[in-house]
Scaffold this active site. Structure first.
Site, PDB file in Angstrom:
ATOM      1  N   SER A 229       0.501  -0.966  -0.572  1.00  0.00           N
ATOM      2  CA  SER A 229      -0.376  -0.020   0.150  1.00  0.00           C
ATOM      3  C   SER A 229       0.983   1.075  -0.227  1.00  0.00           C
ATOM      4  CB  SER A 229      -0.908   0.338   1.467  1.00  0.00           C
ATOM      5  OG  SER A 229      -1.308  -0.911   1.083  1.00  0.00           O
TER       6      SER A 229
ATOM      7  N   HIS B 200      -3.335  -1.727  -2.093  1.00  0.00           N
ATOM      8  CA  HIS B 200      -2.791  -2.202  -3.768  1.00  0.00           C
ATOM      9  C   HIS B 200      -2.462  -3.857  -3.049  1.00  0.00           C
ATOM     10  CE1 HIS B 200       0.919   1.018  -3.661  1.00  0.00           C
ATOM     11  NE2 HIS B 200      -0.604   1.467  -4.321  1.00  0.00           N
TER      12      HIS B 200
ATOM     13  N   ASN C  23       5.145   0.704   2.411  1.00  0.00           N
ATOM     14  CA  ASN C  23       5.612  -0.573   3.422  1.00  0.00           C
ATOM     15  C   ASN C  23       7.253  -1.069   3.530  1.00  0.00           C
ATOM     16  OD1 ASN C  23       3.119  -1.726   0.523  1.00  0.00           O
ATOM     17  ND2 ASN C  23       3.007  -2.296   2.105  1.00  0.00           N
TER      18      ASN C  23
ATOM     19  N   GLU D   3      -2.949  -0.904  -7.969  1.00  0.00           N
ATOM     20  CA  GLU D   3      -4.123   0.102  -7.612  1.00  0.00           C
ATOM     21  C   GLU D   3      -5.522  -0.355  -7.466  1.00  0.00           C
ATOM     22  OE1 GLU D   3      -4.017   3.649  -7.732  1.00  0.00           O
ATOM     23  OE2 GLU D   3      -1.594   3.436  -7.609  1.00  0.00           O
TER      24      GLU D   3
END
Length: 705
Positions: A187, A209, A432, A642
């Site tokens: 993400s 994500h 991340n 996404e």
């Protein structure tokens, strides 16, 4: 007269039977929790739930999830019962055994009983909403998932427990096969303070994500308005609370972090037991079982003996060479759903932090912003206290289980966790990466925390790009904020193409000359029309194998002292040019030509919608992350990337834009399972309708209870 005689008769009957007279009198029932609840469905299939009670909001949310994602929702709830093999056959036996062996069904029931009366009512109402939809629309659900009905509140708790503790933290693949397994995806998250905002208002980006294929990680967008609760956002299907959300005064998002929330203990077997502190201890055992549906429809009971050591349940690793015991942190903390609900209810920093202090969510960075101007990065999670120290790498792999010296008992408090609140830089971010570069210039010193909290690095190039995008100018307007989120520029290309092209410019090899011409004309963007992106991506995968992560071929490795400009340089320029020649051949093989437009083969393709793609692999330093799957039928489509995106500014009125890339429904034939790809391909967002007036102006349908 007749009413009076009837009353006398009832009283006489009551005297003879001993029953209370009130039992026969008209009873005033308390209204059902969903009474007066209404779902307004907007033109993108987003449910806006308006309820007169908190439980009514949960009821509407359960109903809405069943309507939009009923097939995967019921399947996941069946799996959470550890009865998937019973419902759907042998392929789920391994999964069921893992949950049964770890006592997930029993613990889920215990956790459900430990909830507050209000939360139990909320969970029951969420389950009742699912059941109500299934009863009203049985034809809309696959026959094979209807056998899971009816759903109960304890099933919702079981799903949350399984997802958080035995998918994210301690999946069977991670514990038994490969500790580096990532079941959680990735993400991006940004929070910008008023000091760095052109408008003087804080801004927040939420951007997980996750996989695009419908699964336990599929996201659902919704708005819930009930007494004490008014929140817009998204969550994973099956969860009754929003994990990403904002209200008029604050917002929060999550990214996957490096919290090591379990420990594997390598046991030394001795006779029928194991060695511990110089003694041989016997295993304790329990008889466990689950059912497996056979091809002919019959059920076979699979029974096994589960062993336990002092650390926890015992498992033989594949190959039988090692035996481990598993200890998972947070199994005595049943409040993950309550924490997220309280975060969503909060209207200021003090109440939000009060929810954070409970430390019930087992992992995830939390990034926060509010109307008062506060921003936060928190390396959140339930982290064991290892008094003897050790590095992160030490605790990821199995540790010695023959001594009480490695057996942790406590977990770190909120105050122990790395965090950045209101930094002078005016922003926090996470992509991340470990917590140390949550803002820049860096304010967190890894040396002030135990080294098992996280790795020091390396920082990914996506995370470096994240920091660069927020640092490029002293002030960001909301339009700037949105535009930078949408950038498809590759930081790896910015950094590596100049030395590569310099090394290759004098080559007489025609393939290398052709590659130099294409890459020299490319603007380093992964856009649909880009003609050098495929070639560079292919070269980058050869140069930095391991999903673009190997630093073996860089001249300078990543360093915490120079975190935004490393790794860099060519260790062996001639070898890098030879790799470019390899990339030419491979690019032609995969895509037909080295200058093929990126979007001709990279497609946003769901159902009948097939549009040119943009965005690229995060490890090449692309912030707009799309992980492209392998070529198939002349195209490649997103594996993950996404997913849900929301961008808000706490102005008056609030600005809010976003999208759910793959649409807000996974049900077959829904008009909302690919209707937002148009925003992805055009690099735009839709306005998020947060007021009832705006919702009613874009109304598709209404569900009343």
């Amino acid at each position: 007269m007749q009413r009076k005689l009837l009353s006398i008769a009832l009283m006489a009957t009551a005297a003879l039977t001993g029953a209370a007279v009130e039992a026969k009198a008209p009873i005033k029932h308390a209204p059902a929790p969903q009474a007066g609840t209404q779902i307004l469905w907007d033109s993108f299939g987003v449910p806006h739930i308006y309820a007169k009670t908190e439980a009514g909001g949960f009821y509407g949310f359960g109903y809405a999830q069943a309507q939009a994602h009923g097939d995967i929702l019921l399947h996941m709830l069946g799996e959470a019962r550890a009865r998937a093999a019973e419902y759907w056959g042998e392929s789920f036996a391994k999964q069921d055994r893992w949950l049964v062996a770890n006592d997930v069904p029993q613990r889920s029931a215990k956790w459900y009983a430990q909830q507050t009366p209000q939360m139990r009512a909320d969970l029951d109402a969420f389950a009742a909403g699912i059941n109500a939809y299934a009863k009203a629309h049985p034809e809309a659900l696959k026959p094979e998932v209807r056998q899971v009905l009816p759903i109960k509140g304890v099933d919702i708790m079981a799903h949350a427990h399984r997802l958080m503790n035995y998918v994210y933290i301690a999946s069977d693949q991670r514990v038994l096969v490969n500790p580096a397994t990532n079941n959680a995806g990735g993400s991006n998250a940004w929070a910008v303070a008023p000091s760095r905002s052109a408008s003087g208002h804080a801004m927040l980006l939420a951007n997980p994500h996750l996989p695009w294929a419908p699964s336990i990680l599929t996201y659902f967008e919704a708005q819930i308005t009930a007494p004490g609760l008014s929140i817009y956002g998204a969550t994973q299907v099956g969860l009754p609370v929003l994990r990403f959300g904002f209200n008029n005064n604050l917002g929060f998002t999550n990214t996957v972090n490096t919290i090591q929330g379990y420990t594997s203990y390598k046991l030394t077997l001795s006779g029928e037991g194991y060695s511990f502190d110089g003694k041989t201890l016997p295993f304790t055992t329990q008889q466990k079982s689950f059912k497996i549906r056979q091809a002919d429809g019959s059920l076979k009971t699979e029974a096994f003996t589960q062993r336990y050591a002092v650390q926890g349940p015992v498992f033989d690793l594949p190959g039988g060479k090692e035996t481990i015991a598993l200890k998972v942190a947070g199994l005595d903390r049943p409040g993950v759903l309550q924490q997220y609900l309280d975060m969503g209810k909060a209207q200021d920093w003090a109440h939000f932090e009060k929810a954070l202090r409970t430390v019930q969510a087992p992992m995830f960075n939390i990034v926060y912003a509010d109307r008062a101007g506060h921003i936060l990065y928190l390396d959140n999670g339930i982290l064991p206290v290892h008094k003897q120290g050790g590095s992160y790498a030490d605790w990821v792999k199995p540790v010695a289980g023959d001594s009480s010296s490695t057996l942790w008992k406590d977990v770190h408090s909120y105050d122990d966790l790395p965090k950045v609140l209101d930094p002078s830089s005016g922003f926090v971010q996470n992509a991340n990466d470990p917590p140390w570069l949550a803002t820049y210039p860096r304010v967190l010193d890894p040396g002030k925390w135990p080294s098992y909290v996280s790795t020091v690095g390396p920082m990914s190039q996506r995370a470096q790009m994240s920091v660069k995008l927020l640092s490029e100018t002293p002030k960001l307007s909301f339009d700037d904020f949105v535009a930078r989120k949408l950038t498809t520029r590759s930081l790896m290309a910015d950094r590596m193409l100049p030395p590569l092209l310099a090394a290759a410019k004098d080559s007489t090899d025609p393939d290398v000359q052709a590659a130099v011409a294409v890459l020299s004309a490319w603007d380093h963007q992964d856009n649909a029309e880009s003609k050098g992106a495929l070639l560079f991506e292919t070269w980058a995968a050869i140069f930095a194998p391991g999903n673009f992560t190997s630093q073996a071929n860089y001249a300078v490795k990543w360093s915490l002292d120079d975190p935004l400009e490393t790794p860099r340089g060519l260790k062996d320029p001639a070898a890098a040019v030879a790799m470019l020649k390899q990339a030419v051949a491979k690019t032609k093989q995969l895509y037909g030509a080295i200058d093929r437009p990126f979007g001709e083969v990279s497609r946003f393709h769901l159902g009948n919608v097939n549009l040119p793609g943009n965005g690229g692999f995060g490890n090449t330093g692309v912030f707009r992350t799309i992980t492209w799957g392998p070529m198939k039928n002349g195209e490649r489509t997103p594996a993950h990337g996404e997913t849900w995106v929301s961008m808000v500014e706490f102005s008056t009125p609030m600005k809010a834009v976003g999208m759910m890339s793959y649409g807000n429904s996974s049900q077959p034939n829904s008009p909302h399972n690919a209707d937002q790809l148009q925003f992805l391909t055009s690099k735009t967002f839709r306005t998020l309708w947060t007021t009832r007036k705006d919702v009613e102006a874009h109304l598709e349908s209404t569900t009343n209870f």
